[in-house]
Design a protein around this motif. Structure first.
Motif, short mmCIF file in Angstrom:
data_model
loop_
_atom_site.label_atom_id
_atom_site.label_comp_id
_atom_site.label_asym_id
_atom_site.label_seq_id
_atom_site.Cartn_x
_atom_site.Cartn_y
_atom_site.Cartn_z
N ILE A 4 46.40 29.25 31.90
CA ILE A 4 46.05 29.70 33.52
C ILE A 4 46.77 30.20 34.20
N LEU A 5 47.39 30.84 34.64
CA LEU A 5 48.09 31.53 35.42
C LEU A 5 47.41 31.26 37.04
N LEU A 6 48.53 30.79 37.87
CA LEU A 6 48.14 31.10 39.42
C LEU A 6 48.63 32.59 40.26
N LEU A 7 48.19 33.37 40.53
CA LEU A 7 48.70 33.63 41.19
C LEU A 7 48.15 34.36 42.44
N MET A 8 48.82 33.96 43.38
CA MET A 8 48.84 33.83 44.69
C MET A 8 49.70 34.14 45.98
N HIS A 9 48.87 34.21 46.97
CA HIS A 9 49.90 34.64 48.04
C HIS A 9 50.44 33.46 48.43
N LEU A 65 44.02 33.25 37.78
CA LEU A 65 42.90 33.05 38.88
C LEU A 65 44.28 32.66 39.90
N THR A 66 43.21 34.56 41.04
CA THR A 66 44.02 34.93 42.17
C THR A 66 43.76 34.51 43.54
N ASP A 67 44.10 34.68 44.24
CA ASP A 67 43.17 33.80 45.89
C ASP A 67 42.08 35.10 46.27
N VAL A 68 42.06 35.85 46.48
CA VAL A 68 41.22 37.44 47.45
C VAL A 68 41.53 39.09 46.65
N LEU A 69 40.32 38.74 46.19
CA LEU A 69 40.05 40.47 46.14
C LEU A 69 41.36 41.50 46.31
N GLY A 70 41.99 42.74 46.39
CA GLY A 70 42.53 43.54 47.12
C GLY A 70 43.56 43.39 47.33
N GLY A 71 44.06 42.00 47.73
CA GLY A 71 45.60 41.73 48.18
C GLY A 71 46.59 41.73 46.97
N THR A 72 47.85 41.54 47.61
CA THR A 72 49.29 42.30 46.19
C THR A 72 48.53 41.55 45.13
N PRO A 73 48.47 39.92 45.28
CA PRO A 73 48.15 39.39 43.45
C PRO A 73 46.97 39.88 42.68
N ILE A 89 39.75 36.22 37.31
CA ILE A 89 39.23 35.73 38.42
C ILE A 89 39.98 35.81 39.81
N ALA A 90 39.30 36.40 40.61
CA ALA A 90 39.99 36.75 42.22
C ALA A 90 38.73 35.98 42.86
N GLY A 91 39.70 35.69 43.98
CA GLY A 91 38.52 34.60 44.65
C GLY A 91 38.71 32.84 44.54
N VAL A 92 39.58 32.61 43.81
CA VAL A 92 39.76 31.24 43.33
C VAL A 92 38.92 29.78 44.69
N SER A 93 38.86 29.12 43.57
CA SER A 93 38.82 27.29 44.57
C SER A 93 38.76 26.53 44.05
N LEU A 94 39.44 25.84 43.95
CA LEU A 94 39.99 24.26 44.21
C LEU A 94 38.80 24.21 42.93
N PRO A 95 37.73 23.85 43.00
CA PRO A 95 36.18 23.39 42.52
C PRO A 95 36.72 24.62 40.17
N MET A 96 36.78 25.91 40.87
CA MET A 96 36.55 26.75 39.72
C MET A 96 38.40 26.30 38.67
N LEU A 97 39.04 25.70 39.93
CA LEU A 97 40.14 26.20 38.56
C LEU A 97 40.15 24.41 38.18
N LEU A 98 39.89 23.44 38.71
CA LEU A 98 39.17 21.92 37.71
C LEU A 98 38.32 22.23 36.50
N ARG A 99 37.11 23.27 36.35
CA ARG A 99 36.82 23.51 35.60
C ARG A 99 37.52 24.36 35.37
N ALA A 100 37.60 25.43 34.79
CA ALA A 100 39.03 26.15 33.74
C ALA A 100 39.78 25.30 33.20
N ILE A 101 40.60 24.49 33.85
CA ILE A 101 40.87 23.17 33.18
C ILE A 101 40.57 21.97 32.06
N THR A 102 39.77 21.85 32.78
CA THR A 102 38.83 20.51 31.93
C THR A 102 38.06 21.62 30.63
N TYR A 103 37.61 22.38 30.61
CA TYR A 103 37.35 23.71 29.12
C TYR A 103 38.14 24.12 28.80
#
Length: 129
Positions: A4-9, A65-73, A89-103
């Motif tokens: 999992i790579l978190l690529l965000m502002h 996982l990136t924060d917002v569609l259309g931003g630099t990340p 996947i753009a538009g990440v939330s904490l519940p998304m990340l937790l589910r990704a880690i879990t599975y």
């Protein structure tokens, strides 16, 4: 295991990773965070992301996982998501990340499905008592 790579502002990627480590009680393997600064060169971001993907991929693939569609990340991700080994996947939330880690011991498509479901089911209205 899916990387999992978190690529965000900045400072979201590191904040999401720190929160996930807190909730899962310790460091998680095959997760990295890249905080993109406001004036950072997109070529540098691409290079850092590609290097991280190489470190994270054990053959199971990498979910970015990136924060917002259309931003630099997220704009960098078009070059990263070649083939089935890297998905974004753009538009990440904490519940998304937790589910990704879990599975993430599942296949990449299952991890994506579970993460998206976490995002949809994790946004709920809380009615007043």
């Amino acid at each position: 295991m899916v990387g999992i790579l978190l690529l965000m502002h900045e400072p979201l990627a590191e904040a999401f990773m720190t929160t996930a480590m807190h909730l899962f009680e310790g460091e998680q393997e095959r997760i990295e965070a890249i905080d993109v600064k406001a004036d950072q060169d997109i070529c540098d971001v691409n290079r850092m992301a590609l290097e991280a993907i190489r470190r994270l991929d054990d053959g199971s693939g990498v979910l970015v996982l990136t924060d917002v569609l259309g931003g630099t990340p997220s704009n960098c991700c078009h070059q990263l998501s070649a083939g089935n080994k890297v998905q974004v996947i753009a538009g990440v939330s904490l519940p998304m990340l937790l589910r990704a880690i879990t599975y993430r011991r599942s296949d990449l498509e299952t991890v994506i499905e579970k993460a998206l479901s976490g995002g949809k089911n994790g946004a709920v209205r809380i009615d007043p008592c």
